[in-house]
Design an enzyme around this catalytic site. Structure first.
Site, PDB file in Angstrom:
ATOM      1  N   THR A 157      43.793  -7.734 -20.067  1.00 20.38           N
ATOM      2  CA  THR A 157      42.446  -7.533 -20.603  1.00 20.38           C
ATOM      3  C   THR A 157      41.449  -8.496 -19.958  1.00 20.38           C
ATOM      4  O   THR A 157      41.825  -9.610 -19.556  1.00 20.38           O
ATOM      5  CB  THR A 157      42.463  -7.769 -22.134  1.00 20.38           C
ATOM      6  OG1 THR A 157      41.139  -7.958 -22.596  1.00 20.38           O
ATOM      7  CG2 THR A 157      43.260  -9.015 -22.509  1.00 20.38           C
ATOM      8  N   ASP A 158      40.193  -8.097 -19.932  1.00 16.89           N
ATOM      9  CA  ASP A 158      39.155  -9.006 -19.417  1.00 16.89           C
ATOM     10  C   ASP A 158      38.952 -10.204 -20.344  1.00 16.89           C
ATOM     11  O   ASP A 158      38.327 -11.196 -19.964  1.00 16.89           O
ATOM     12  CB  ASP A 158      37.821  -8.268 -19.193  1.00 16.89           C
ATOM     13  CG  ASP A 158      37.209  -7.679 -20.459  1.00 16.89           C
ATOM     14  OD1 ASP A 158      37.839  -7.760 -21.536  1.00 16.89           O
ATOM     15  OD2 ASP A 158      36.086  -7.146 -20.370  1.00 16.89           O
ATOM     16  N   GLU A 159      39.514 -10.117 -21.577  1.00 15.23           N
ATOM     17  CA  GLU A 159      39.319 -11.225 -22.524  1.00 15.23           C
ATOM     18  C   GLU A 159      40.009 -12.501 -22.065  1.00 15.23           C
ATOM     19  O   GLU A 159      39.694 -13.583 -22.562  1.00 15.23           O
ATOM     20  CB  GLU A 159      39.776 -10.811 -23.933  1.00 15.23           C
ATOM     21  CG  GLU A 159      38.982  -9.610 -24.428  1.00 15.23           C
ATOM     22  CD  GLU A 159      39.122  -9.294 -25.904  1.00 15.23           C
ATOM     23  OE1 GLU A 159      39.380 -10.215 -26.694  1.00 15.23           O
ATOM     24  OE2 GLU A 159      38.954  -8.118 -26.255  1.00 15.23           O
ATOM     25  N   TYR A 185      44.621 -13.856 -29.673  1.00 13.81           N
ATOM     26  CA  TYR A 185      44.939 -12.620 -28.925  1.00 13.81           C
ATOM     27  C   TYR A 185      44.801 -12.851 -27.424  1.00 13.81           C
ATOM     28  O   TYR A 185      45.734 -12.609 -26.651  1.00 13.81           O
ATOM     29  CB  TYR A 185      44.021 -11.469 -29.377  1.00 13.81           C
ATOM     30  CG  TYR A 185      43.965 -10.314 -28.397  1.00 13.81           C
ATOM     31  CD1 TYR A 185      45.101  -9.543 -28.137  1.00 13.81           C
ATOM     32  CD2 TYR A 185      42.792  -9.994 -27.697  1.00 13.81           C
ATOM     33  CE1 TYR A 185      45.065  -8.484 -27.219  1.00 13.81           C
ATOM     34  CE2 TYR A 185      42.747  -8.942 -26.783  1.00 13.81           C
ATOM     35  CZ  TYR A 185      43.888  -8.196 -26.552  1.00 13.81           C
ATOM     36  OH  TYR A 185      43.862  -7.160 -25.642  1.00 13.81           O
ATOM     37  N   LYS A 217      47.654 -12.902 -24.396  1.00 13.69           N
ATOM     38  CA  LYS A 217      47.603 -11.989 -23.246  1.00 13.69           C
ATOM     39  C   LYS A 217      47.580 -12.788 -21.935  1.00 13.69           C
ATOM     40  O   LYS A 217      48.238 -12.427 -20.960  1.00 13.69           O
ATOM     41  CB  LYS A 217      46.367 -11.085 -23.317  1.00 13.69           C
ATOM     42  CG  LYS A 217      46.387 -10.043 -24.413  1.00 13.69           C
ATOM     43  CD  LYS A 217      47.476  -8.995 -24.263  1.00 13.69           C
ATOM     44  CE  LYS A 217      47.267  -8.048 -23.101  1.00 13.69           C
ATOM     45  NZ  LYS A 217      48.303  -6.990 -23.061  1.00 13.69           N
TER      46      LYS A 217
HETATM   47  P1  NAD Z   1      46.951  -0.503 -29.840  1.00 21.35           P
HETATM   48  O1  NAD Z   1      46.948  -1.623 -30.812  1.00 21.35           O
HETATM   49  O2  NAD Z   1      46.205   0.757 -30.154  1.00 21.35           O
HETATM   50  O3  NAD Z   1      48.460  -0.064 -29.523  1.00 21.35           O
HETATM   51  C1  NAD Z   1      49.482  -0.988 -29.312  1.00 21.35           C
HETATM   52  C2  NAD Z   1      50.814  -0.244 -29.377  1.00 21.35           C
HETATM   53  O4  NAD Z   1      51.856  -1.188 -29.106  1.00 21.35           O
HETATM   54  C3  NAD Z   1      51.102   0.369 -30.746  1.00 21.35           C
HETATM   55  O5  NAD Z   1      51.574   1.694 -30.599  1.00 21.35           O
HETATM   56  C4  NAD Z   1      52.179  -0.530 -31.320  1.00 21.35           C
HETATM   57  O6  NAD Z   1      53.080   0.150 -32.209  1.00 21.35           O
HETATM   58  C5  NAD Z   1      52.901  -0.991 -30.052  1.00 21.35           C
HETATM   59  N1  NAD Z   1      53.604  -2.270 -30.252  1.00 21.35           N
HETATM   60  C6  NAD Z   1      53.114  -3.404 -30.823  1.00 21.35           C
HETATM   61  N2  NAD Z   1      54.086  -4.346 -30.861  1.00 21.35           N
HETATM   62  C7  NAD Z   1      55.172  -3.800 -30.264  1.00 21.35           C
HETATM   63  C8  NAD Z   1      56.473  -4.285 -29.982  1.00 21.35           C
HETATM   64  N3  NAD Z   1      56.852  -5.530 -30.341  1.00 21.35           N
HETATM   65  N4  NAD Z   1      57.349  -3.469 -29.352  1.00 21.35           N
HETATM   66  C9  NAD Z   1      56.976  -2.205 -29.006  1.00 21.35           C
HETATM   67  N5  NAD Z   1      55.776  -1.693 -29.267  1.00 21.35           N
HETATM   68  C10 NAD Z   1      54.880  -2.476 -29.887  1.00 21.35           C
HETATM   69  O7  NAD Z   1      46.446  -1.132 -28.471  1.00 21.35           O
HETATM   70  P2  NAD Z   1      45.563  -0.518 -27.287  1.00 21.35           P
HETATM   71  O8  NAD Z   1      44.133  -0.692 -27.626  1.00 21.35           O
HETATM   72  O9  NAD Z   1      46.077   0.830 -26.947  1.00 21.35           O
HETATM   73  O10 NAD Z   1      45.901  -1.540 -26.112  1.00 21.35           O
HETATM   74  C11 NAD Z   1      46.996  -1.283 -25.221  1.00 21.35           C
HETATM   75  C12 NAD Z   1      47.064  -2.399 -24.194  1.00 21.35           C
HETATM   76  O11 NAD Z   1      45.838  -2.451 -23.459  1.00 21.35           O
HETATM   77  C13 NAD Z   1      47.253  -3.792 -24.801  1.00 21.35           C
HETATM   78  O12 NAD Z   1      48.155  -4.508 -23.987  1.00 21.35           O
HETATM   79  C14 NAD Z   1      45.859  -4.409 -24.754  1.00 21.35           C
HETATM   80  O13 NAD Z   1      45.929  -5.803 -24.660  1.00 21.35           O
HETATM   81  C15 NAD Z   1      45.287  -3.763 -23.506  1.00 21.35           C
HETATM   82  N6  NAD Z   1      43.828  -3.616 -23.483  1.00 21.35           N
HETATM   83  C16 NAD Z   1      43.169  -2.965 -24.505  1.00 21.35           C
HETATM   84  C17 NAD Z   1      41.794  -2.794 -24.423  1.00 21.35           C
HETATM   85  C18 NAD Z   1      41.037  -2.045 -25.504  1.00 21.35           C
HETATM   86  O14 NAD Z   1      39.811  -1.987 -25.452  1.00 21.35           O
HETATM   87  N7  NAD Z   1      41.689  -1.438 -26.487  1.00 21.35           N
HETATM   88  C19 NAD Z   1      41.080  -3.272 -23.323  1.00 21.35           C
HETATM   89  C20 NAD Z   1      41.768  -3.947 -22.296  1.00 21.35           C
HETATM   90  C21 NAD Z   1      43.148  -4.091 -22.387  1.00 21.35           C
HETATM   91  P1  TYD Z   2      36.539  -4.987 -31.188  1.00 23.37           P
HETATM   92  O1  TYD Z   2      36.578  -3.486 -31.191  1.00 23.37           O
HETATM   93  O2  TYD Z   2      37.335  -5.712 -32.220  1.00 23.37           O
HETATM   94  O3  TYD Z   2      36.956  -5.442 -29.711  1.00 23.37           O
HETATM   95  P2  TYD Z   2      36.945  -6.930 -29.028  1.00 23.37           P
HETATM   96  O4  TYD Z   2      36.679  -7.941 -30.055  1.00 23.37           O
HETATM   97  O5  TYD Z   2      38.338  -7.039 -28.499  1.00 23.37           O
HETATM   98  O6  TYD Z   2      35.901  -6.869 -27.970  1.00 23.37           O
HETATM   99  O7  TYD Z   2      35.028  -5.477 -31.317  1.00 23.37           O
HETATM  100  C1  TYD Z   2      34.042  -5.087 -30.372  1.00 23.37           C
HETATM  101  C2  TYD Z   2      32.761  -5.838 -30.709  1.00 23.37           C
HETATM  102  O8  TYD Z   2      32.283  -5.395 -31.985  1.00 23.37           O
HETATM  103  C3  TYD Z   2      32.968  -7.345 -30.846  1.00 23.37           C
HETATM  104  O9  TYD Z   2      31.821  -8.023 -30.326  1.00 23.37           O
HETATM  105  C4  TYD Z   2      33.052  -7.581 -32.341  1.00 23.37           C
HETATM  106  C5  TYD Z   2      32.167  -6.484 -32.915  1.00 23.37           C
HETATM  107  N1  TYD Z   2      32.575  -5.986 -34.249  1.00 23.37           N
HETATM  108  C6  TYD Z   2      31.637  -5.959 -35.292  1.00 23.37           C
HETATM  109  O10 TYD Z   2      30.466  -6.356 -35.132  1.00 23.37           O
HETATM  110  N2  TYD Z   2      32.047  -5.486 -36.505  1.00 23.37           N
HETATM  111  C7  TYD Z   2      33.325  -5.054 -36.741  1.00 23.37           C
HETATM  112  O11 TYD Z   2      33.647  -4.667 -37.898  1.00 23.37           O
HETATM  113  C8  TYD Z   2      34.275  -5.073 -35.657  1.00 23.37           C
HETATM  114  C9  TYD Z   2      35.685  -4.620 -35.858  1.00 23.37           C
HETATM  115  C10 TYD Z   2      33.841  -5.546 -34.422  1.00 23.37           C
END
Ligand code: NAD
Ligand code: TYD
Length: 339
Positions: free
Chosen positions: A125-127, A153, A157
């Protein structure tokens, strides 16, 4: 090819399984997922019976079970999406983030070493880069920006990324890492910002907006992330990191207003609440490397992607209603009850 996709019952992993099973009928997608609160078999229902898809309910930290799958299925490629992913939950209880995101990554890498693979890809992630100031729109994250994390988090990562890099250098493993900006689209769990806005607004519930709503995220439609990962596992160079994102910066207030307008709901639903501790101010990706080396650029502009996303949540209300009427109610009360 046999391709392991961990975390495939979650948001991005689920979209990726849909994308890959359709695009590559001759490859087999082996989905490994523990089915935590964020994993949902309903996400996989449309592909569950496809001949090139197999599902394993398994925890990536369970070494014995993971080795057994590798031994029997002989994967060529492993793509690790599985993670605990919600920043707010990591502030409330970090431990599971350390176990899954760090130890789980280590177990997968050990399995790859033991059984041999052509490519291990870590979905990061970019985080991991921390945040950028709000008053410096000229600054972007590149692949050489130092790691500087803010939340449990992002720290977990970043730790996983370092382990992947160590295995690449020390054991010569064929690994790549991608660092993507915030995704949105179908099948995203309703605790995340955009689906939370949609599900609350549809129920005429207030939308909690942290701080002043001026934090900035670089939003990417999930299918564009899937396309980028597919390109990296096929054409990306071993040992490299690729940033994924594309100049789609919006502050949170703009996002809420856009979604409310798309749903025909009043801005009076917006409720400014106390800020998230350590809240990152701005994320913004410079995608020059992935564009130059692999020809990737986002295909879906925000205006189009958000319309598609809203439509998907309206057409698939059963998917998210099933979630918000369950355990999610307790989570919501705990997180927002006194805010
Ligand atoms: P999500 O929370 O929707 O899904 C995570 C999945 O992982 C779930 O299905 C969960 O059951 C499974 N999981 C959790 N712990 C596990 C374990 N111990 N063993 C097997 N499976 C397990 O997450 P997402 O938003 O789909 O993110 C997927 C990946 O992409 C993550 O690695 C996250 O860090 C990365 N990512 C997400 C975003 C975003 O905006 N959502 C952006 C950049 C990177
Ligand atoms: P989020 O979807 O949790 O992603 P991330 O924190 O990983 O970027 O949140 C996106 C943005 O929205 C973040 O700046 C926090 C804000 N946010 C709110 O203002 N209210 C909310 O209830 C949530 C869940 C997020």
């Amino acid at each position: 090819m046999n391709i392991i996709v961990t975390g495939g019952a979650g948001f991005i992993g689920g979209n990726f399984c849909h994308y890959m099973t359709k695009k590559y009928p001759d490859d087999t997608i082996l989905c490994i997922d523990k089915l935590t609160y964020a994993g949902n078999l309903e996400t996989l229902e449309p592909i569950m019976d496809m001949p090139n898809f197999k599902f394993f309910k398994t925890d990536i930290t369970d070494r014995e079970a993971i080795y057994k799958i590798f031994k029997e299925e002989k994967p060529d490629i492993v793509i690790n999406f599985a993670a605990e992913t919600h920043v707010d939950r990591s502030i409330d209880d970090p431990e599971v983030f350390l176990n899954t995101n760090i130890i789980g990554t280590g177990v997968l890498l050990d399995a790859c070493r033991e059984f041999g693979i052509k490519r291990y890809h870590q979905v990061s992630t970019d985080e991991v880069y921390g945040d950028l100031p709000l008053d410096r729109p000229d600054m972007f994250f590149t692949e050489t920006t130092p790691i500087h994390t803010s939340s449990p988090y992002s720290a977990a990562k970043a730790s996983a990324d370092l382990i992947v890099q160590a295995y690449t250098r020390t054991f010569g493993m064929p690994c790549t890492i991608s660092r993507c900006s915030n995704n949105y689209g179908p099948y995203q769990f309703p605790e995340k910002f955009i689906p939370l806005i949609i599900s609350n607004a549809m129920n005429d519930k207030k939308i909690p907006l942290y701080g002043k709503g001026d934090n900035v995220r670089d939003w990417l439609y999930v299918k564009d992330h899937c396309i980028a990962i597919d390109l990296i596992i096929r054409n990306g160079k071993e040992g490299e990191i690729y940033n994924i994102g594309g100049h789609n910066e919006k502050n949170n207030l703009e996002v809420v207003k856009t979604v409310l307008a798309g749903l025909g709901k009043s801005e009076e639903l917006i409720n400014f609440v106390s800020d998230r501790p350590g809240h990152d101010r701005r994320y913004a990706i410079d995608p020059t490397k992935i564009h130059g080396e692999l020809g990737w650029l986002p295909e879906t502009p925000f205006e189009e992607g958000i319309k598609k996303t809203i439509k998907w949540y309206l057409d698939n209300a059963k998917w998210w209603e099933n979630i918000i009427k369950g355990e999610y109610k307790n989570y919501y009360e705990k997180m927002y009850g006194n805010r």
